[in-house]
Design a protein around this motif. Structure first.
Motif, short mmCIF file in Angstrom:
data_model
loop_
_atom_site.label_atom_id
_atom_site.label_comp_id
_atom_site.label_asym_id
_atom_site.label_seq_id
_atom_site.Cartn_x
_atom_site.Cartn_y
_atom_site.Cartn_z
N LEU A 71 -3.43 -7.06 1.80
CA LEU A 71 -2.22 -6.45 1.24
C LEU A 71 -2.04 -5.02 1.76
O LEU A 71 -0.94 -4.62 2.15
CB LEU A 71 -2.30 -6.43 -0.29
CG LEU A 71 -2.17 -7.78 -0.98
CD1 LEU A 71 -2.50 -7.66 -2.46
CD2 LEU A 71 -0.76 -8.35 -0.79
N TYR A 72 -3.14 -4.26 1.74
CA TYR A 72 -3.04 -2.88 2.25
C TYR A 72 -2.63 -2.90 3.72
O TYR A 72 -1.73 -2.15 4.14
CB TYR A 72 -4.39 -2.17 2.07
CG TYR A 72 -4.40 -0.78 2.70
CD1 TYR A 72 -3.93 0.32 1.98
CD2 TYR A 72 -4.84 -0.59 4.00
CE1 TYR A 72 -3.91 1.59 2.56
CE2 TYR A 72 -4.82 0.68 4.58
CZ TYR A 72 -4.37 1.76 3.85
OH TYR A 72 -4.33 3.01 4.44
N ALA A 75 1.05 -3.92 4.21
CA ALA A 75 1.97 -2.87 3.75
C ALA A 75 1.97 -1.69 4.72
O ALA A 75 3.01 -1.08 4.96
CB ALA A 75 1.60 -2.42 2.33
N ILE A 83 8.11 -2.02 -2.76
CA ILE A 83 7.25 -3.19 -2.99
C ILE A 83 7.50 -3.70 -4.40
O ILE A 83 7.63 -2.90 -5.34
CB ILE A 83 5.76 -2.80 -2.83
CG1 ILE A 83 5.48 -2.33 -1.39
CG2 ILE A 83 4.85 -3.96 -3.21
CD1 ILE A 83 4.06 -1.86 -1.14
N GLU A 85 5.81 -6.45 -7.20
CA GLU A 85 4.62 -7.26 -7.47
C GLU A 85 4.87 -8.10 -8.73
O GLU A 85 5.11 -7.55 -9.80
CB GLU A 85 3.42 -6.33 -7.70
CG GLU A 85 2.16 -7.06 -8.10
CD GLU A 85 1.02 -6.09 -8.38
OE1 GLU A 85 0.09 -6.04 -7.57
OE2 GLU A 85 1.06 -5.37 -9.41
N LEU A 97 -1.79 -1.83 -2.83
CA LEU A 97 -0.42 -1.65 -2.33
C LEU A 97 0.05 -0.21 -2.49
O LEU A 97 0.71 0.35 -1.60
CB LEU A 97 0.51 -2.61 -3.09
CG LEU A 97 0.29 -4.09 -2.76
CD1 LEU A 97 1.00 -4.98 -3.78
CD2 LEU A 97 0.76 -4.40 -1.34
#
Ligand SMILES: C[S@@+](CC[C@H](N)C(=O)[O-])C[C@H]1O[C@@H](n2cnc3c(N)ncnc32)[C@H](O)[C@@H]1O
Length: 221
Positions: A71-72, A75, A83, A85, A97
């Motif tokens: 995810l990191y 992004a 973003i 979630e 994130l």
């Protein structure tokens, strides 16, 4: 230097993942009276999810460390600034994130969670990570809380709440997804209508299963 692996977020995530691992026995106990078939039926139901997550209201149910790192990375590579979630729980995915937003120069993350204990835990964790200024956690059912006040464009979406609702949540967000937006859906195998939609040849997406439990999708329309 990056926000994910350095102090305070790096050590905080190490502790939270260790706590999540230690809680897995309690998670199992909370659903021990259900057969595998009953659990699968609840995961696929558009009405039983409140009961299922009510049983799990104290359990982190976090993404794996690998999915968190993914995810990191996604992004960062997408230079995401906005973003959304679906399913925040204790905020472990949210920390990944939000760390990416910080390293991208700032932005806005909208999280969603209907269990009040978890909203409070996520807010505590984001404050401990120094990332609370980037995140708004909407308390309540995401089917309602994502109906209004969304960013004009959305760069990245994490789907990690009740799996049966993934297509319904996509309905709420789709018109704002920018071309190239990334959608990460955890455990999407429980939502065949979502998979059919994002894998359809003319559906406006390219999508593939990534690893054991992630569906990785890019908006191309
Ligand atoms: C798998 S956990 C999320 C884990 C989190 N993304 C992480 O990695 O730290 C799913 C969470 O979604 C929440 N949830 C499920 N359906 C929801 C809904 N319709 N609206 C808001 N929250 C929901 C549950 O209470 C649960 O905490």
């Amino acid at each position: 230097m990056n926000t994910l692996t350095t102090n305070p977020v790096g050590p905080l995530l190490a502790r939270l993942f260790a706590e999540a691992e230690a809680a897995s026995a309690a998670t199992e106990a909370a659903v021990a009276d259900l057969s595998d078939a009953e659990r699968t039926a609840m995961m696929r139901s558009k009405t039983a999810y409140r009961d299922l997550y009510g049983r799990l209201s104290r359990d982190p149910l976090a993404v794996s460390p690998e999915t968190g790192r993914l995810l990191y990375m996604l992004a960062r590579s997408a230079k995401a600034r906005t973003i959304v979630e679906f399913g925040t729980s204790f905020g472990i995915s949210t920390l990944h994130l939000a760390a990416a937003l910080r390293d991208n120069g700032g932005g806005r993350l909208i999280g969603t969670e209907f269990e009040p204990f978890k909203v409070a835990r996520a807010q505590e964790n984001l404050a401990a990570g120094g990332l609370a200024d980037l995140v708004e956690i909407r308390a309540g059912d995401a089917l309602q809380t994502l109906r209004t006040d969304l960013p004009d464009t959305i760069d990245l979406v994490l789907l990690d709440g009740a799996t049966a609702l993934y297509a319904d949540i996509l309905d709420l967000l789709e018109s704002r997804l920018k071309p190239g937006a990334v959608i990460v859906a955890d455990n999407a195998d429980f939502c065949p209508d979502y998979l059919d939609r994002v894998r359809a040849p003319a559906g406006g997406y390219l999508s593939l299963a990534y690893g054991d439990d992630v569906e990785l999708t890019v908006r191309i329309g």
